[in-house]
Scaffold this active site. Sequence first.
Site, PDB file in Angstrom:
ATOM      1  N   LYS A  51      17.642  34.719  37.356  1.00  0.00           N
ATOM      2  CA  LYS A  51      18.923  34.490  36.676  1.00  0.00           C
ATOM      3  C   LYS A  51      19.138  35.402  35.469  1.00  0.00           C
ATOM      4  O   LYS A  51      20.254  35.714  35.112  1.00  0.00           O
ATOM      5  CB  LYS A  51      19.085  33.020  36.274  1.00  0.00           C
ATOM      6  CG  LYS A  51      18.405  32.586  34.978  1.00  0.00           C
ATOM      7  CD  LYS A  51      18.886  31.164  34.606  1.00  0.00           C
ATOM      8  CE  LYS A  51      18.360  30.670  33.285  1.00  0.00           C
ATOM      9  NZ  LYS A  51      16.920  30.373  33.239  1.00  0.00           N
ATOM     10  N   HIS A 179       9.184  24.592  30.231  1.00  0.00           N
ATOM     11  CA  HIS A 179       9.825  25.801  29.695  1.00  0.00           C
ATOM     12  C   HIS A 179      10.063  25.541  28.218  1.00  0.00           C
ATOM     13  O   HIS A 179      10.769  24.609  27.860  1.00  0.00           O
ATOM     14  CB  HIS A 179      11.141  26.086  30.429  1.00  0.00           C
ATOM     15  CG  HIS A 179      11.685  27.461  30.154  1.00  0.00           C
ATOM     16  ND1 HIS A 179      11.922  27.921  28.882  1.00  0.00           N
ATOM     17  CD2 HIS A 179      12.018  28.471  30.988  1.00  0.00           C
ATOM     18  CE1 HIS A 179      12.377  29.171  28.949  1.00  0.00           C
ATOM     19  NE2 HIS A 179      12.450  29.525  30.213  1.00  0.00           N
ATOM     20  N   GLU A 254       7.016  32.170  34.296  1.00  0.00           N
ATOM     21  CA  GLU A 254       8.352  32.506  34.816  1.00  0.00           C
ATOM     22  C   GLU A 254       9.162  33.315  33.811  1.00  0.00           C
ATOM     23  O   GLU A 254      10.218  32.872  33.358  1.00  0.00           O
ATOM     24  CB  GLU A 254       9.136  31.220  35.129  1.00  0.00           C
ATOM     25  CG  GLU A 254       8.518  30.322  36.170  1.00  0.00           C
ATOM     26  CD  GLU A 254       9.259  28.980  36.277  1.00  0.00           C
ATOM     27  OE1 GLU A 254      10.051  28.639  35.380  1.00  0.00           O
ATOM     28  OE2 GLU A 254       9.027  28.289  37.265  1.00  0.00           O
TER      29      GLU A 254
HETATM   30  C1  LIG Z   1      15.889  30.636  32.669  1.00  0.00           C
HETATM   31  C2  LIG Z   1      14.574  30.175  33.166  1.00  0.00           C
HETATM   32  C3  LIG Z   1      13.437  30.985  33.016  1.00  0.00           C
HETATM   33  C4  LIG Z   1      13.462  32.295  32.259  1.00  0.00           C
HETATM   34  O1  LIG Z   1      13.479  32.087  30.900  1.00  0.00           O
HETATM   35  P1  LIG Z   1      13.355  33.304  29.858  1.00  0.00           P
HETATM   36  O2  LIG Z   1      13.487  32.640  28.557  1.00  0.00           O
HETATM   37  O3  LIG Z   1      14.440  34.255  30.171  1.00  0.00           O
HETATM   38  O4  LIG Z   1      12.007  33.913  30.038  1.00  0.00           O
HETATM   39  C5  LIG Z   1      12.252  30.530  33.549  1.00  0.00           C
HETATM   40  N1  LIG Z   1      12.165  29.351  34.200  1.00  0.00           N
HETATM   41  C6  LIG Z   1      13.236  28.562  34.371  1.00  0.00           C
HETATM   42  C7  LIG Z   1      13.072  27.291  35.102  1.00  0.00           C
HETATM   43  C8  LIG Z   1      14.465  28.933  33.848  1.00  0.00           C
HETATM   44  O5  LIG Z   1      15.517  28.121  34.004  1.00  0.00           O
END
Ligand SMILES: *Cc1c(COP(=O)(O)O)cnc(C)c1O
Length: 387
Positions: A51, A179, A254
Amino acid sequence: MKYFRLSQNAVKALADTYSTPLLVLSLEQIELNYNLLAENMPGVKIYYAVKANPDERIVRKIHELGGYFDVASDGEMQMLNRMGIDSARMVYANPMKTASGLKVAHAVGVNKFTFDCESEIGKMAAAEPGATVLLRIRVDNPHALVDLNKKFGAHADEALALLTKAQAAGLDVAGLCFHVGSQSTDNAAYLEALKTCRELFSAAAERGMNLRILDIGGGFPIPTLTEEPDVAVMAAEIYKAVRQYFPETEIWSEPGRYICGTAVNLITQVIGTKERNNQQWYFLDDGLYGTFSGVIFDHWDFELETFKTGKKIPATFAGPSCDSLDIMFRDKPTVPLEIGDLILVPNCGAYTSASATVFNGFAKTQIVVWEEVYEEIKAKLELAAAV
Ligand SMILES: *Cc1c(COP(=O)(O)O)cnc(C)c1O
């Protein structure tokens, strides 16, 4: 770490050759960013969060490097599937999945999911019996720019009940994820989350559940106007804590922003100037509905490099559309500008073009790859260097 940044001559040559607005992507920088995380977190599987920037050339580069993918929708799964990426390399990491997302996951063979509430368990079990699932845990983090925990993550005290219910529904309950929030500049939230997850892994083991995967999410930061976090140090410190608490567990991460954020520069141009409400206004050919959509959706303050020196004045910067919302910055200090002046916006690759629209008939800004266009502008650069 030195990140991708076009020189003034390169900006001129590219604007001359391709016109503006123009996004310039360095695939070498993507590789450096991926490798920095991989080297400081050995053995951790890197799932690129599509994304942040779904450009196929970025996705292909991550694939070449041996990476995995965090996908969140039917569209992202279909795109990667079309590109020939094995569904085993994808996790459908949206805790709240749509009916069509689950249908596409089943059709293309994505069978790893995340969830954070009871209502999702039946949906996953019906769409993909026996799917491998990770429970997302809530982490509070005041040091993140974008707090994802307002929307997602189960409380630690409801985790065991949810894991037990998922197991009873026939799902392969494999582990936990979290996250810490995006652009997180402090490791405290990671360390806290790791501690919570360790306790939950142990509590689950006591109930006969053998959790085997921990997904530490995204959040790694890129430079801002005021700070330049050392991600190598951050990643190494997080990795140390991960291995201390989870010596045997399979670890996923991630990253989105860190992989793509520093790999893209925007070249935009002043298309008009006027004085209004006692302030100088500059209109640019890219705006809030375009690459600068990150001002709204990502709370981001962009650096504007004008290549000019002189006394700074506070100015308003607006985009090209006819909507009055299309204003990116107010009271932004800048050297006075004129029509035709080129502006470089570095660190412009994450949550920018990804959320751009075609509102008012302005096409999405073209993205060229620096390592490919370099050959084309090389002669112009050499000429400029000679004078
Ligand atoms: C958006 C998102 C990420 C990426 O996050 P960053 O802060 O851009 O590294 C990773 N995991 C999930 C589930 C997300 O929704």
